[in-house]
Design a protein around this motif. Sequence first.
Motif, PDB file in Angstrom:
ATOM      1  N   ILE A   1     -86.367 -51.796  -2.109  1.00 55.81           N
ATOM      2  CA  ILE A   1     -87.192 -51.553  -0.793  1.00 55.81           C
ATOM      3  C   ILE A   1     -86.899 -52.962   0.318  1.00 55.81           C
ATOM      4  CG2 ILE A   1     -89.309 -51.182   0.334  1.00 55.81           C
ATOM      5  CD1 ILE A   1     -88.112 -48.493  -0.782  1.00 55.81           C
ATOM      6  N   GLU A   2     -87.026 -53.977  -0.426  1.00 51.79           N
ATOM      7  CA  GLU A   2     -86.970 -55.102   0.576  1.00 51.79           C
ATOM      8  C   GLU A   2     -85.798 -55.417   1.229  1.00 51.79           C
ATOM      9  OE1 GLU A   2     -89.267 -57.051   1.274  1.00 51.79           O
ATOM     10  OE2 GLU A   2     -90.431 -55.613   0.118  1.00 51.79           O
ATOM     11  N   ILE A   3     -84.434 -55.138   0.472  1.00 50.23           N
ATOM     12  CA  ILE A   3     -83.263 -54.857   1.131  1.00 50.23           C
ATOM     13  C   ILE A   3     -82.972 -53.940   1.991  1.00 50.23           C
ATOM     14  CG2 ILE A   3     -80.557 -54.909   0.789  1.00 50.23           C
ATOM     15  CD1 ILE A   3     -81.651 -57.611  -0.411  1.00 50.23           C
ATOM     16  N   ILE A   4     -83.578 -52.600   1.787  1.00 53.53           N
ATOM     17  CA  ILE A   4     -83.501 -51.592   2.563  1.00 53.53           C
ATOM     18  C   ILE A   4     -84.039 -51.955   3.952  1.00 53.53           C
ATOM     19  CG2 ILE A   4     -83.875 -49.129   3.405  1.00 53.53           C
ATOM     20  CD1 ILE A   4     -83.573 -48.621   0.059  1.00 53.53           C
ATOM     21  N   LYS A   5     -85.532 -52.507   3.879  1.00 53.59           N
ATOM     22  CA  LYS A   5     -86.251 -52.853   4.998  1.00 53.59           C
ATOM     23  C   LYS A   5     -85.528 -54.032   5.744  1.00 53.59           C
ATOM     24  CE  LYS A   5     -90.279 -53.948   4.053  1.00 53.59           C
ATOM     25  NZ  LYS A   5     -91.421 -54.643   3.224  1.00 53.59           N
ATOM     26  N   GLU A   6     -84.821 -54.833   5.055  1.00 52.92           N
ATOM     27  CA  GLU A   6     -84.162 -55.860   5.818  1.00 52.92           C
ATOM     28  C   GLU A   6     -82.841 -55.213   6.682  1.00 52.92           C
ATOM     29  OE1 GLU A   6     -81.282 -59.735   4.763  1.00 52.92           O
ATOM     30  OE2 GLU A   6     -82.868 -59.139   3.424  1.00 52.92           O
TER      31      GLU A   6
END
Length: 268
Positions: free
Chosen positions: A256-261
């Motif tokens: 989720i953190e990479i997708i958000k980024e």
Amino acid sequence: MTDIKLIVTDMDGTFLNSNYEISPEFPKVFEELKKRNIKFVPASGRQMAGITKYFQNIEHEIGFIAENGGYVVYQNEEILADKMQHQHIVEIIKTVREISGARAVLSAKKYAYYETEDQNFVDFFTKYYIKNKKINDLTEMIDDTAFKIAIYHPEGSEKNLYPFLKHFEEFGLEVVVSGEFWMDIMNKNINKGKALGILQNELQITPDQTIVFGDYMNDIEMLQNAKYSFAMQNAHPSVKEKANFLAPSNNDFGVIEIIKEYLQKNQL
């Protein structure tokens, strides 16, 4: 960079944390993916029901790669359903019975079948294979489409299973360590990478337009089918060697953190 059109993620050890939970931010992130027409596909060694239970509200909107690539569905349409030969199943089960501590599950379209009386193992594996059925003998013919045999060993799969089962590769089968305690045996060329390629072709999406996340050896072929391949911080060392990028751990909801980024910057 090329616009991303497809995001594919392994489940256990990758998308799910150690408590088998999805990030509470996922619904909001998924809505943003939809707005940008970015398709989302979970990919797992689990049976289909063991994946879809996490996505019941959006099951009809997304795709799934189940059974380590043996079963692929997109928006409720079946794309691939592989089937093992019965004779291969018989020989594998006979071999597994000779390995002390090993337990086998025959994973098929309707059910995951088991023969063991070991209730501790049954309680454990049914968390992953929620549609399951006990039968007297796994070597008997079943009225079902069997995708793979999943084998468990409580002391680890690499040392306690693979050396005794790797010879089935000579039969034209895939023998893959799929987790710390699990390994899977499937038909040759059945893996998450092959399944992803079929899905990419179906959706007319290229590897350059794909992000993939994984943590274990059964994810390697899938990672190789995407330009933006991420190994989790908690991934097996061999997976980190093959991936192009590193994501935070599953317990930090790194997917989720990479997708958000990406969504925030529109670039990786």
